[in-house]
Design an enzyme around this catalytic site. Structure first.
Site, PDB file in Angstrom:
ATOM      1  N   CYS A  31       0.851  -1.194   0.000  1.00  0.00           N
ATOM      2  CA  CYS A  31       0.000   0.000   0.000  1.00  0.00           C
ATOM      3  C   CYS A  31       0.883   1.238   0.000  1.00  0.00           C
ATOM      4  CB  CYS A  31      -0.872   0.015   1.237  1.00  0.00           C
ATOM      5  SG  CYS A  31      -1.917  -1.424   1.303  1.00  0.00           S
ATOM      6  N   TYR A 170      -5.716 -12.991  -4.279  1.00  0.00           N
ATOM      7  CA  TYR A 170      -5.203 -12.541  -2.980  1.00  0.00           C
ATOM      8  C   TYR A 170      -5.926 -13.247  -1.836  1.00  0.00           C
ATOM      9  CZ  TYR A 170      -4.013  -9.016   0.657  1.00  0.00           C
ATOM     10  OH  TYR A 170      -3.576  -8.358   1.778  1.00  0.00           O
ATOM     11  N   HIS A 173      -3.505 -11.899   4.758  1.00  0.00           N
ATOM     12  CA  HIS A 173      -3.783 -10.805   5.693  1.00  0.00           C
ATOM     13  C   HIS A 173      -5.199 -10.770   6.254  1.00  0.00           C
ATOM     14  CE1 HIS A 173      -0.355  -8.621   3.449  1.00  0.00           C
ATOM     15  NE2 HIS A 173       0.101  -9.149   4.562  1.00  0.00           N
ATOM     16  N   ASP A 266       2.890  -9.512   9.459  1.00  0.00           N
ATOM     17  CA  ASP A 266       3.658  -9.598   8.218  1.00  0.00           C
ATOM     18  C   ASP A 266       4.704  -8.479   8.170  1.00  0.00           C
ATOM     19  OD1 ASP A 266       4.346 -10.492   5.697  1.00  0.00           O
ATOM     20  OD2 ASP A 266       2.730  -9.441   4.683  1.00  0.00           O
TER      21      ASP A 266
END
Ligand code: ADP
Ligand code: SF4
Length: 690
Positions: A31, A170, A173, A266
């Site tokens: 991001c 994806y 997370h 992470d």
């Protein structure tokens, strides 16, 4: 310079389905606080990674449809043709430098509230959204699942047509539908998508198959999967279902991008995790699949990277933060310039950009996010202008960055510091968990040592006379700040009476200088809200003190929510027996006690505090500047040199901001900006004049 043959293995190509990565350096999705709202800025930033040698450059998460709208966060989007055109800018720029472009497609399920699109939220089950928004997700029907599969497929085709070489499914997370379906914690379905692991994995399998079928002839199809959520039996664990999922899907994708979840695990900060600390979780993946495996671990050491490859842990070295701190990391290894690598310090200031919805920034790399907006390149800087000799006073983050960058521009630079240099970066690196902060000063001092036109004078306290005598064309004052001891903070608008009478009142500067209160019980008052209060409370607790931390904030170190550390800091303090009191503001200090007012009720609270540490505001150390400029800056025009103040001595801020200020000052020297104009390009919205 040539590269060390030990690192040759890092420069071998890797096939990812129908495409080939030129080497093993892989910028995984990250991001950036810019996303779909700032396509030019994103393209400029990603292109810099490609130029710096990364073989694959990925987007951040990319929403596939209006029913997955992550507002207020700014991520990529592929909702329609317009989004495709905007993202094509990134692929074109990335391809210019021979890298592959990857896109991380996502439907976020109950991780979003659809604040912008205002469409109902779709989730694996009837479930609350992940935030505190008063919003629930509706359990998806088979028809809804078919819709999501169709949207994902359409987005994959748009991605291919936008020029992407790798298309992701994806499942990382805990932020995406595939992961929500896999998770026993979220999935309460009774149809063929719920119950057994085989059923829970069904959607992920279908999305992979759909994507392969749609674009697999042209694009590599990757999966990002969190093999361990670090939630014990509640979550996916690498020794249990995490492994089983990889076994079930082993050969289906063209590439496995594996990590741990959630994002805070992470991207753990250096304070709470070491380089390469995901190895024990992801090491099994390569034993289960023949497809290339990429993983992350804040890798900045070429030796550690080689070790990952040689020991069969990873095929490609994934990096988000190391690629932010140094977009040219692969090129520097390739060219045998290891000492020129700007190593990530693991502070997560970059992450704070996303959480605060502002463009990405980096402590180590002041050009991050400024590639398009200001045209800054991390490795190239314009040659000097008409001034020749520059004096920089203060070798903290601001002064070091300014002196280094001015030296690179070709000025004759003298850098004077009353101490050894490094300023707060060096000082704070002595605190628990902050040793990596030393990289900020080490890198710059190392670069300065190589510049024959920059002279560093440690142990040189400068005053008005010595600065005037020096005879520079330009003087930059970077003398930093010091922690206030008078109680003035964010919640208190005036100094607190009685503080001077307290027998043992300390500031962080005292603690960093090695002076600790002798009292057994110490109260830390934190009206700073970033890391310092928590770090000092930890240090005092570790030295055997009974510590109470009081803060007017809603919780200890509340701004560290933005660096994803708050929960760890709070746990570290509670584990050490520190008493935490939030939402209380300092009201008075006596010789060995302190009084507070409850923010909500105004009720008084008095605490015995034979030892006291005030972590409030910092005072700019600007006396040298004003002795030269005059109290109202009225003498500036008469000085025989140009005068600027930069960094904390102007306005105390983060280390990242001081580095940025020093860099900006160096870039702007003799390119003086027009104070009446906007000093950078802006992304503009299109006006619809119907
Ligand atoms: P910043 O974050 O803005 O770079 P720091 O507080 O980290 O600020 O660094 C300021 C540096 O300036 C410190 O190393 C300090 O020793 C040095 N310094 C402060 N006053 C003087 C002075 N009068 N002469 C030389 N060095 C100074
Ligand atoms: Fe690393 Fe900090 Fe830069 Fe992020 S901001 S890349 S953690 S140095």
């Amino acid at each position: 310079m040539t590269r060390d043959p030990r690192y040759d293995v890092l420069f071998e190509p890797v096939a990812i389905g129908p495409v080939t990565a030129r080497n093993r350096f892989y910028q995984v999705p990250h991001c950036n606080g810019m996303g779909h709202t700032m396509p030019n800025s994103v393209a400029g930033m990603r292109a810099m990674k490609a130029e710096g040698g990364w073989a694959v450059v990925a987007t951040e998460e990319c929403d596939i449809h209006a029913s997955t709208d992550v507002m207020p966060y700014r991520e990529a989007r592929l909702w329609d043709q317009g989004d495709q055109d905007r993202l094509a800018l990134m692929t074109e720029r990335v391809h210019e430098y021979g890298a592959l472009a990857a896109v991380e497609l996502v439907h976020s399920g109950h991780n979003v509230s659809n604040r912008y699109s205002r469409l109902p939220v779709m989730g694996v089950s009837d479930i609350g959204v992940n935030s505190f928004d008063p919003v629930q997700a509706c359990a998806m029907t088979r028809r809804d699942i078919a819709d999501v599969r169709r949207w994902h497929r359409q987005a994959a085709i748009r991605a291919r047509d936008a020029g992407f070489d790798i298309v992701y499914v994806y499942a990382g997370h805990d932020l995406s539908l595939p992961m929500h379906f896999i998770s026993r914690r979220h999935n309460r379905r009774t149809d063929e998508y719920g119950g057994s692991l085989e059923n829970r994995v069904r959607l992920t399998r279908e999305l992979l198959e759909d994507t392969k079928e749609a674009v697999g002839d042209r694009c590599g199809v990757a999966i990002r999967f969190a093999v361990d959520e670090m939630l014990g039996d509640e979550g996916i664990a690498s020794g249990a279902e995490g492994r089983e999922v990889v076994e079930m899907l082993a050969e289906l994708p063209d590439l496995w991008d594996v990590n741990v979840s959630d994002w805070a695990n992470d991207s753990v900060t250096a304070r709470f995790g070491e380089e390469g600390d995901q190895e024990s979780y992801v090491a099994f993946v390569k034993q289960v699949t023949s497809k290339p495996v990429v993983g992350v671990g804040r890798f900045t050491s070429a030796d550690a990277m080689v070790s990952q490859i040689k020991r069969g842990i990873l095929d490609m070295i994934g990096a988000a933060r190391p690629s932010i701190a140094d977009p040219f990391l692969p090129r520097k290894i390739e060219e045998g310039r290891i000492e020129d690598i700007r190593e990530c310090i693991g502070c997560n200031i970059c992450v704070s950009g996303d959480w605060t919805q502002s463009p990405i920034r980096c402590t180590q790399n002041p050009t991050m996010g400024e590639e398009w907006r200001r045209g800054w390149h991390p490795e190239i800087i314009e040659q000097r202008g008409e001034s020749k000799k520059v004096l920089v006073v203060g070798a903290g983050p601001a002064g070091l960055e300014a002196a280094m960058s001015l030296g690179q521009r070709g000025y004759e630079v003298a850098l004077a510091d009353s101490g050894d240099g490094g300023g707060r970066a060096a000082l704070e690196s002595g605190l628990p968990g902050l040793s990596s902060y030393k990289r900020v000063s080490d890198y710059r001092l190392g670069q300065i040592a190589k510049l024959t036109n920059v002279s560093f004078f440690p142990g040189s306290e400068m005053d008005r006379e010595t600065v005037l005598e020096f005879g520079a064309d330009q003087v930059l004052i970077a003398t930093g700040s010091s922690w206030r001891a008078d109680g003035l903070g964010r919640a208190t608008h005036a100094p607190i009476p009685g503080i001077a009478d307290h027998a043992q009142c300390f500031t962080p500067d005292d603690i960093m200088a090695g002076q600790l209160p002798s009292a057994d019980a110490v109260l830390v008052y934190d009206d700073d809200h970033y890391y310092m209060g928590g770090v000092i409370a930890q240090l005092l607790a570790d030295s055997g003190k009974a510590v109470t931390l009081v803060t007017p904030g809603p919780e200890v170190s509340c701004w560290t929510q933005n660096t994803m550390e708050q929960h760890r800091i709070e746990k570290a303090l509670l584990d050490r027996g520190v008493t935490l009191i939030a939402k209380h503001t300092l009201s008075g200090v006596a010789s060995d006690s302190v009084s507070f007012a409850c923010n909500t009720t105004d009720r008084a609270l008095s605490i015995e505090a034979p030892g006291l540490v005030m972590v409030t505001l910092r005072a700019p150390m600007s006396s040298l500047y004003f002795s030269l400029a005059g109290e109202a800056q009225e003498q500036i025009d008469e000085l025989p040199f140009g005068l600027l103040r930069i960094g904390d001595c102007m306005a105390p801020n983060t280390i990242a901001a001081a580095v940025y200020d020093g860099h900006r000052a160096a870039r702007e020297m003799d390119n003086w900006p027009d104070p009446d104009s906007v000093p950078f390009k802006r992304e503009q919205s299109v006006i619809d004049r119907l």
